[in-house]
Design a protein around this motif. Structure first.
Motif, short mmCIF file in Angstrom:
data_model
loop_
_atom_site.label_atom_id
_atom_site.label_comp_id
_atom_site.label_asym_id
_atom_site.label_seq_id
_atom_site.Cartn_x
_atom_site.Cartn_y
_atom_site.Cartn_z
N SER A 4 0.41 -1.02 0.04
CA SER A 4 0.15 -0.36 -0.26
C SER A 4 0.69 1.31 0.00
O SER A 4 1.78 0.97 0.18
N SER A 5 0.14 2.12 -0.65
CA SER A 5 1.26 3.59 -0.44
C SER A 5 1.62 4.35 1.06
O SER A 5 2.37 4.63 1.07
N GLU A 6 1.01 3.57 2.05
CA GLU A 6 1.18 4.14 3.25
C GLU A 6 2.39 3.36 4.01
O GLU A 6 3.18 4.11 4.26
N ILE A 7 2.56 2.45 3.76
CA ILE A 7 3.66 1.44 4.27
C ILE A 7 4.68 1.87 2.87
O ILE A 7 5.62 2.10 3.60
N THR A 8 4.39 2.22 1.71
CA THR A 8 5.93 2.69 0.94
C THR A 8 6.36 4.01 2.11
O THR A 8 7.29 4.08 1.56
N ASP A 9 5.39 4.64 2.03
CA ASP A 9 5.94 6.29 2.83
C ASP A 9 6.52 6.25 3.89
O ASP A 9 7.82 6.04 4.05
N LEU A 10 6.51 5.25 4.30
CA LEU A 10 7.04 4.58 6.18
C LEU A 10 8.31 3.70 5.88
O LEU A 10 9.25 4.40 6.20
N LEU A 11 8.21 3.83 4.76
CA LEU A 11 9.33 2.55 4.19
C LEU A 11 10.35 3.56 3.50
O LEU A 11 12.16 3.72 3.77
N ARG A 12 10.28 4.21 2.90
CA ARG A 12 10.96 5.40 2.41
C ARG A 12 10.89 6.02 3.40
O ARG A 12 12.63 6.61 3.18
N ALA A 13 10.47 6.20 4.37
CA ALA A 13 11.06 7.16 5.85
C ALA A 13 12.23 6.87 6.05
O ALA A 13 13.50 7.45 6.49
N GLY A 14 11.99 5.37 6.51
CA GLY A 14 13.00 4.88 6.81
C GLY A 14 14.07 4.56 6.01
O GLY A 14 15.43 4.42 7.23
N ALA A 15 14.12 4.19 5.14
CA ALA A 15 15.14 4.33 4.05
C ALA A 15 16.48 5.70 3.95
O ALA A 15 17.49 5.81 4.33
N ASN A 16 14.88 6.60 4.27
CA ASN A 16 16.20 7.82 4.07
C ASN A 16 16.70 8.57 5.59
O ASN A 16 17.27 9.74 5.34
N HIS A 17 15.94 7.74 6.61
CA HIS A 17 16.66 8.21 7.55
C HIS A 17 18.24 7.92 8.11
O HIS A 17 18.07 6.31 7.83
N VAL A 18 19.80 8.16 8.73
CA VAL A 18 20.19 8.07 8.83
C VAL A 18 20.15 6.23 9.90
O VAL A 18 21.63 5.85 9.62
N ASN A 19 19.81 6.35 10.81
CA ASN A 19 19.33 5.09 11.73
C ASN A 19 18.07 3.64 10.98
O ASN A 19 17.78 3.48 11.45
N GLY A 20 17.48 4.70 9.99
CA GLY A 20 16.44 3.35 9.11
C GLY A 20 14.99 3.81 10.29
O GLY A 20 14.38 2.55 9.75
N VAL A 21 15.23 4.74 11.17
CA VAL A 21 13.80 4.31 11.90
C VAL A 21 12.52 5.02 11.06
O VAL A 21 12.73 6.02 10.24
N ILE A 22 11.54 4.20 11.29
CA ILE A 22 10.60 4.17 10.55
C ILE A 22 9.65 6.01 10.65
O ILE A 22 9.35 6.42 9.56
N CYS A 23 9.04 5.80 12.08
CA CYS A 23 8.19 6.78 12.84
C CYS A 23 9.01 7.42 13.76
O CYS A 23 9.78 6.54 14.52
N LEU A 24 8.60 8.60 14.41
CA LEU A 24 8.97 8.41 15.95
C LEU A 24 7.92 7.82 16.69
O LEU A 24 7.21 7.65 16.80
N PRO A 25 8.39 8.19 17.88
CA PRO A 25 7.99 6.96 18.87
C PRO A 25 6.80 7.50 19.38
O PRO A 25 5.59 7.04 19.34
#
Length: 223
Positions: A4-25
């Motif tokens: 889904s587009s929502e999961i894809t956006d989360l994965l892209r956020a993790g790929a762009n984060h220096v530590n691979g974090v998907i989202c904020l706590p």
């Protein structure tokens, strides 16, 4: 794998984060259904309840580089983005012995502005942080002017650390004031060049005398 587009956006956020974090706590509870589905597909994993990170399978699903490749790319970018010190060793008129001598004498390099001097045939150079600041007079007894500043409105000199502390000069000169109209574009370029020389000289003074580590000899080669 259809995502889904929502999961894809989360994965892209993790790929762009220096530590691979998907989202904020604070977003984990709100995004829990999506995160649970991504974890079931082994696209993410949890360091703990509040820190989901992307896996290599998740990176592969969106065509992103692996964690190792991404880290190596950041390392290469950090190494190549650093400015090369100037002057380079093959163009530096000073020798390693000079730098060891400066370090032993407690000398550091400083870049200051050459001020107007109305004295007749002065034996010292009038300098300051700016053209109108309190002056300091540099001579052979308290400083050594470097040849890189010859013919410029600035003075690059080696001084004892105690003198720099007393005068308020800095071994890390800042950029010239952009609002000052007295400095031309050539003056600013000269200041930038001399700043690089100042940083380089101070670094080499700090590292002077340090032995280069050698490989450990095999047993019996020390005899």
């Amino acid at each position: 794998m259809e995502l889904s587009s929502e999961i894809t956006d989360l994965l892209r956020a993790g790929a762009n984060h220096v530590n691979g974090v998907i989202c904020l706590p604070g977003q984990v509870r709100k995004l829990w259904p999506l995160l649970s589905e991504a974890k079931r597909l082994k696209l993410i994993t949890f360091l703990d309840v509040e820190h989901p990170i992307i896996t290599d399978m998740g990176r592969l699903a969106i065509g992103a580089p692996t964690e190792v490749d991404a880290g190596y790319a950041r390392f290469v970018a950090a190494c190549t983005s650093r400015k090369q010190l100037s002057p380079t060793p093959d163009k530096d008129p000073r020798t390693d012995f000079d730098y060891r001598s400066y370090k032993a004498c407690g000398y550091v390099c400083c870049l200051v502005v050459r001020q107007m001097d109305g004295r007749y045939n002065p034996a010292t150079i009038r300098v300051g942080n700016t053209l109108t600041s309190d002056p300091q007079f540099l001579g052979p007894k308290n400083s050594q002017v470097l040849p890189e500043c010859d013919g410029t409105p600035f003075v690059l000199a080696l001084m004892p650390k105690w003198l720099i502390d007393r005068t308020g000069f800095s071994t890390y000169p800042v950029a010239l004031d952009e609002g000052a109209v007295v400095w031309s574009a050539d003056d600013r370029a000269t200041w930038a060049r001399l700043r690089d020389v100042c940083f380089s000289v101070n670094l080499r003074i700090r590292n002077a005398g340090r032995r280069t580590p050698t490989a450990k000899l095999a047993h019996g080669q020390y005899a």
